[in-house]
Motif scaffolding. Structure first.
Motif, PDB file in Angstrom:
ATOM      1  N   TYR A   1      -7.610  -4.281   3.109  1.00 56.64           N
ATOM      2  CA  TYR A   1      -8.345  -4.118   4.364  1.00 56.64           C
ATOM      3  C   TYR A   1      -9.742  -4.715   4.323  1.00 56.64           C
ATOM      4  O   TYR A   1     -10.574  -4.445   5.161  1.00 56.64           O
ATOM      5  CB  TYR A   1      -8.393  -2.616   4.724  1.00 56.64           C
ATOM      6  CG  TYR A   1      -7.016  -2.000   4.674  1.00 56.64           C
ATOM      7  CD1 TYR A   1      -6.099  -2.244   5.703  1.00 56.64           C
ATOM      8  CD2 TYR A   1      -6.608  -1.239   3.591  1.00 56.64           C
ATOM      9  CE1 TYR A   1      -4.813  -1.728   5.649  1.00 56.64           C
ATOM     10  CE2 TYR A   1      -5.320  -0.716   3.531  1.00 56.64           C
ATOM     11  CZ  TYR A   1      -4.431  -0.966   4.566  1.00 56.64           C
ATOM     12  OH  TYR A   1      -3.155  -0.459   4.506  1.00 56.64           O
ATOM     13  N   ARG A   2     -10.022  -5.498   3.268  1.00 57.34           N
ATOM     14  CA  ARG A   2     -11.305  -6.191   3.213  1.00 57.34           C
ATOM     15  C   ARG A   2     -11.049  -7.569   2.605  1.00 57.34           C
ATOM     16  O   ARG A   2      -9.944  -7.837   2.122  1.00 57.34           O
ATOM     17  CB  ARG A   2     -12.293  -5.405   2.347  1.00 57.34           C
ATOM     18  CG  ARG A   2     -11.833  -5.248   0.926  1.00 57.34           C
ATOM     19  CD  ARG A   2     -12.792  -4.424   0.071  1.00 57.34           C
ATOM     20  NE  ARG A   2     -12.255  -4.231  -1.270  1.00 57.34           N
ATOM     21  CZ  ARG A   2     -12.425  -5.064  -2.280  1.00 57.34           C
ATOM     22  NH1 ARG A   2     -13.135  -6.174  -2.129  1.00 57.34           N
ATOM     23  NH2 ARG A   2     -11.889  -4.816  -3.473  1.00 57.34           N
TER      24      ARG A   2
ATOM     25  N   TYR B   1     -15.808 -10.139   8.204  1.00 59.70           N
ATOM     26  CA  TYR B   1     -14.378 -10.363   8.446  1.00 59.70           C
ATOM     27  C   TYR B   1     -14.130 -11.756   9.028  1.00 59.70           C
ATOM     28  O   TYR B   1     -12.997 -12.109   9.286  1.00 59.70           O
ATOM     29  CB  TYR B   1     -13.828  -9.302   9.398  1.00 59.70           C
ATOM     30  CG  TYR B   1     -13.734  -7.926   8.765  1.00 59.70           C
ATOM     31  CD1 TYR B   1     -12.542  -7.496   8.194  1.00 59.70           C
ATOM     32  CD2 TYR B   1     -14.838  -7.083   8.721  1.00 59.70           C
ATOM     33  CE1 TYR B   1     -12.448  -6.251   7.596  1.00 59.70           C
ATOM     34  CE2 TYR B   1     -14.748  -5.834   8.125  1.00 59.70           C
ATOM     35  CZ  TYR B   1     -13.553  -5.419   7.568  1.00 59.70           C
ATOM     36  OH  TYR B   1     -13.466  -4.192   6.977  1.00 59.70           O
TER      37      TYR B   1
ATOM     38  N   ASP C   1       0.836  -1.199   0.000  1.00 59.36           N
ATOM     39  CA  ASP C   1       0.000   0.000   0.000  1.00 59.36           C
ATOM     40  C   ASP C   1       0.877   1.258   0.000  1.00 59.36           C
ATOM     41  O   ASP C   1       0.673   2.195  -0.787  1.00 59.36           O
ATOM     42  CB  ASP C   1      -0.875  -0.054   1.271  1.00 59.36           C
ATOM     43  CG  ASP C   1      -1.900   1.059   1.335  1.00 59.36           C
ATOM     44  OD1 ASP C   1      -1.931   1.901   0.430  1.00 59.36           O
ATOM     45  OD2 ASP C   1      -2.673   1.083   2.304  1.00 59.36           O
TER      46      ASP C   1
ATOM     47  N   THR D   1      -4.000  -5.397  12.129  1.00 61.35           N
ATOM     48  CA  THR D   1      -4.631  -4.865  10.923  1.00 61.35           C
ATOM     49  C   THR D   1      -5.614  -5.880  10.338  1.00 61.35           C
ATOM     50  O   THR D   1      -5.245  -7.042  10.218  1.00 61.35           O
ATOM     51  CB  THR D   1      -3.548  -4.558   9.854  1.00 61.35           C
ATOM     52  OG1 THR D   1      -2.607  -3.691  10.456  1.00 61.35           O
ATOM     53  CG2 THR D   1      -4.159  -3.911   8.628  1.00 61.35           C
ATOM     54  N   PRO D   2      -6.818  -5.536   9.953  1.00 60.56           N
ATOM     55  CA  PRO D   2      -7.391  -4.186   9.992  1.00 60.56           C
ATOM     56  C   PRO D   2      -8.157  -3.882  11.280  1.00 60.56           C
ATOM     57  O   PRO D   2      -8.621  -2.768  11.473  1.00 60.56           O
ATOM     58  CB  PRO D   2      -8.378  -4.216   8.818  1.00 60.56           C
ATOM     59  CG  PRO D   2      -8.884  -5.623   8.818  1.00 60.56           C
ATOM     60  CD  PRO D   2      -7.746  -6.477   9.300  1.00 60.56           C
TER      61      PRO D   2
ATOM     62  N   GLU E   1     -16.819  -0.105   8.098  1.00 68.56           N
ATOM     63  CA  GLU E   1     -16.026  -1.315   8.373  1.00 68.56           C
ATOM     64  C   GLU E   1     -16.509  -2.015   9.648  1.00 68.56           C
ATOM     65  O   GLU E   1     -16.603  -3.240   9.694  1.00 68.56           O
ATOM     66  CB  GLU E   1     -14.537  -0.965   8.514  1.00 68.56           C
ATOM     67  CG  GLU E   1     -13.832  -0.624   7.213  1.00 68.56           C
ATOM     68  CD  GLU E   1     -14.045   0.823   6.776  1.00 68.56           C
ATOM     69  OE1 GLU E   1     -14.635   1.612   7.568  1.00 68.56           O
ATOM     70  OE2 GLU E   1     -13.639   1.165   5.652  1.00 68.56           O
TER      71      GLU E   1
ATOM     72  N   ARG F   1      -2.230 -10.944   5.065  1.00 66.74           N
ATOM     73  CA  ARG F   1      -3.378 -10.961   5.973  1.00 66.74           C
ATOM     74  C   ARG F   1      -4.472 -11.924   5.494  1.00 66.74           C
ATOM     75  O   ARG F   1      -5.637 -11.532   5.370  1.00 66.74           O
ATOM     76  CB  ARG F   1      -3.959  -9.547   6.084  1.00 66.74           C
ATOM     77  CG  ARG F   1      -2.967  -8.512   6.563  1.00 66.74           C
ATOM     78  CD  ARG F   1      -3.519  -7.099   6.433  1.00 66.74           C
ATOM     79  NE  ARG F   1      -2.459  -6.123   6.692  1.00 66.74           N
ATOM     80  CZ  ARG F   1      -2.303  -4.993   6.012  1.00 66.74           C
ATOM     81  NH1 ARG F   1      -3.127  -4.673   5.040  1.00 66.74           N
ATOM     82  NH2 ARG F   1      -1.325  -4.171   6.313  1.00 66.74           N
TER      83      ARG F   1
ATOM     84  N   ASN G   1      -7.639 -11.135   3.430  1.00 67.94           N
ATOM     85  CA  ASN G   1      -7.502  -9.682   3.216  1.00 67.94           C
ATOM     86  C   ASN G   1      -6.297  -9.348   2.336  1.00 67.94           C
ATOM     87  O   ASN G   1      -6.091  -8.174   2.018  1.00 67.94           O
ATOM     88  CB  ASN G   1      -7.251  -8.960   4.537  1.00 67.94           C
ATOM     89  CG  ASN G   1      -8.478  -8.834   5.406  1.00 67.94           C
ATOM     90  OD1 ASN G   1      -9.587  -9.069   4.959  1.00 67.94           O
ATOM     91  ND2 ASN G   1      -8.279  -8.459   6.644  1.00 67.94           N
TER      92      ASN G   1
ATOM     93  N   GLN H   1      -6.933  -0.805  13.404  1.00 62.08           N
ATOM     94  CA  GLN H   1      -7.337   0.505  12.884  1.00 62.08           C
ATOM     95  C   GLN H   1      -8.815   0.758  13.171  1.00 62.08           C
ATOM     96  O   GLN H   1      -9.204   1.851  13.590  1.00 62.08           O
ATOM     97  CB  GLN H   1      -7.109   0.592  11.372  1.00 62.08           C
ATOM     98  CG  GLN H   1      -5.650   0.740  10.954  1.00 62.08           C
ATOM     99  CD  GLN H   1      -4.914  -0.593  10.932  1.00 62.08           C
ATOM    100  OE1 GLN H   1      -5.442  -1.610  11.374  1.00 62.08           O
ATOM    101  NE2 GLN H   1      -3.685  -0.579  10.450  1.00 62.08           N
TER     102      GLN H   1
END
Ligand code: CO
Length: 458
Positions: free
Chosen positions: A88-89, A374, A50, A339-340, A365, A81, A84, A343
């Protein structure tokens, strides 16, 4: 014998200077890092991808290929992740598989895979593809302390991961809250349960890191994560050289070339000064934060919070936001703060303090998380909050990615001519806006400044 994973290029970079280290800073020391005797170099994944696109105008794939070329002898490691990926998704399985495949093709040897909720369904696909691509799949347990997490739970998770094909098990302590004794007991229990190597990843945030690594090695940990001393400590990892000197006295055999480490570290020392001078490295993140033991705020989250509050001129609310965090954590069923989730929890805690009332503003989120997008929350979500956000709608019970349409062809079509190779399509699939911006700049640079070479990828 204990081995070292060097984190200066990824986690130390991410935890201390918000992942802003450009490739040109890494380049001069890569050959030395390659010869220093590390088990692996953690150099890609996490937030680096990112950051390359968003802040550094770098092609993350090209960075990886350059590191690979400069480090032919040491295993290159990335952090992923799970479902993910580096975003972040959750992404559809076809994107996950293509991304993992390309990561290995471009030079990655070890993929450390975790799911923020320790929901094993969310690591299955990336694990499977890692193995199919011929790379080492290291599965990480997100270590957290809560009324619902226990040693038995972590050990069972490790066993499940091994049964799925994990080549090693990593205890990932994002917040530096793994205490020496708990670390010792956990490693002992893991070594009695799984046959694959056990890796310990911690942060120095609370000051426990060195003691914890020492006890974990005593308990039989096979690999520890450390950062060269000039980028160690605080929200980063314990120092490579310090651990080397300490462990040597205990008769540990190590491959680390500590003199070469000094040479590399001298180089990073100069860069650290530059980071201090530019304000990129905030001394706060280097200090010992024992409040973390109370609030369990991971390093990255702490520095983000400071940045966010400073930006809004609300740094005086820091303590209040810290105190709000465990409440939000509980309301959300104790998701590990990585993460995520870190955050999301951090932003929610800040919003609860700054915008006059708890949950007056809720991010989309958090809503998705409560809908089960998630994965399965480790504990119970506050019923009132759930009711307020979802009404009568019931959360998703299956693996969320099973509800997603394949996405690769769509990303390819959307990226169109901007994507010059399959890697570009994947950058676009993960971060459409940032990738598009980057492609435009790249096009511009190609015309005006450099001659650009597109690497062959097959
Ligand atoms: Co970390």
């Amino acid at each position: 014998m204990v081995q070292f994973t060097e984190t200066v290029l990824r986690d130390a970079n991410q935890s201390l200077i918000a992942t802003r280290m450009p490739f040109r800073v890494m380049e001069p020391v890569l050959a030395d890092l390659d010869r220093a005797g590390y088990y692996s170099l953690e150099c890609w994944g996490g937030a680096t991808f990112d950051s390359c696109l968003r802040y550094l105008d770098e092609d993350p794939w090209e960075r990886l290929r350059k590191i690979r070329a400069a480090c032919p002898n040491t295993k290159l490691q990335m952090l992923l992740r799970g479902q993910n990926l580096l975003g972040y998704r959750h992404y559809p399985d076809d994107i996950v598989r293509a991304f993992v495949r390309k990561s290995v093709e471009n030079g990655i040897d070890i993929i450390r895979i975790f799911d923020a909720l320790n929901d094993i369904r969310n690591i299955e696909v990336s694990l499977d593809e890692t193995k199919k691509s011929g790379a080492h799949a290291s599965c990480a347990i997100c270590y957290t302390i809560s009324p619902i997490h226990s040693l038995e739970m972590f050990v069972k998770l490790a066993k499940d991961m091994e049964n799925l094909g994990a080549d090693s098990i990593c205890v990932k302590d994002m917040a530096g809250i793994l205490t020496p004794q708990a670390g010792y007991q956990l490693v002992r229990a893991l070594k009695e349960t799984v046959r694959v190597p056990v890796v310990i990843h911690t942060h120095s945030s609370t000051g426990l890191g060195y003691m914890t690594l020492l006890k974990c090695v005593e308990a039989g940990a096979d690999v520890i994560d450390t950062a060269l001393s000039s980028f160690s400590g605080g929200t980063s990892q314990p120092a490579t050289e310090t651990m080397y000197y300490a462990l040597k006295e205990f008769g540990q055999e190590m491959n680390i070339d500590v003199l070469l480490c000094k040479k590399i570290n001298d180089y990073f020392k100069k860069y650290r000064k530059e980071c201090f001078d530019k304000g990129l490295l905030n001394p706060v993140v280097l200090t010992t934060q024992t409040d973390t033991l109370l609030y369990q705020i991971p390093g990255g989250m702490l520095s983000n919070l400071v940045a966010q509050l400073t930006e809004q001129n609300k740094l005086d609310k820091f303590d209040e936001v810290l105190a709000e965090t465990p409440r939000v954590h509980k309301d959300l069923g104790y998701p590990p703060l990585v993460t995520p989730m870190s955050q999301m929890v951090g932003v929610q805690a800040a919003s609860n303090v700054l915008y006059g009332g708890r949950y007056r503003i809720v991010s989309k989120e958090i809503r998705s998380y409560i809908r089960g997008e998630y994965g399965k929350p480790p504990g119970e979500i506050n019923q009132k909050l759930k009711k307020a956000l979802l009404g009568d709608e019931s959360p998703v019970e299956c693996r969320f990615a099973d509800t997603l349409e394949p996405g690769l062809e769509k990303a390819r079509a959307e990226a169109g001519d901007m994507a010059l190779c399959e890697e570009d399509v994947l950058s676009y699939a993960l971060f459409p806006a940032q990738a598009e911006e980057f492609f435009k700049k790249r096009e511009f640079m190609k015309k005006h400044t450099y001659t650009y070479r597109i690497a062959e990828t097959d």
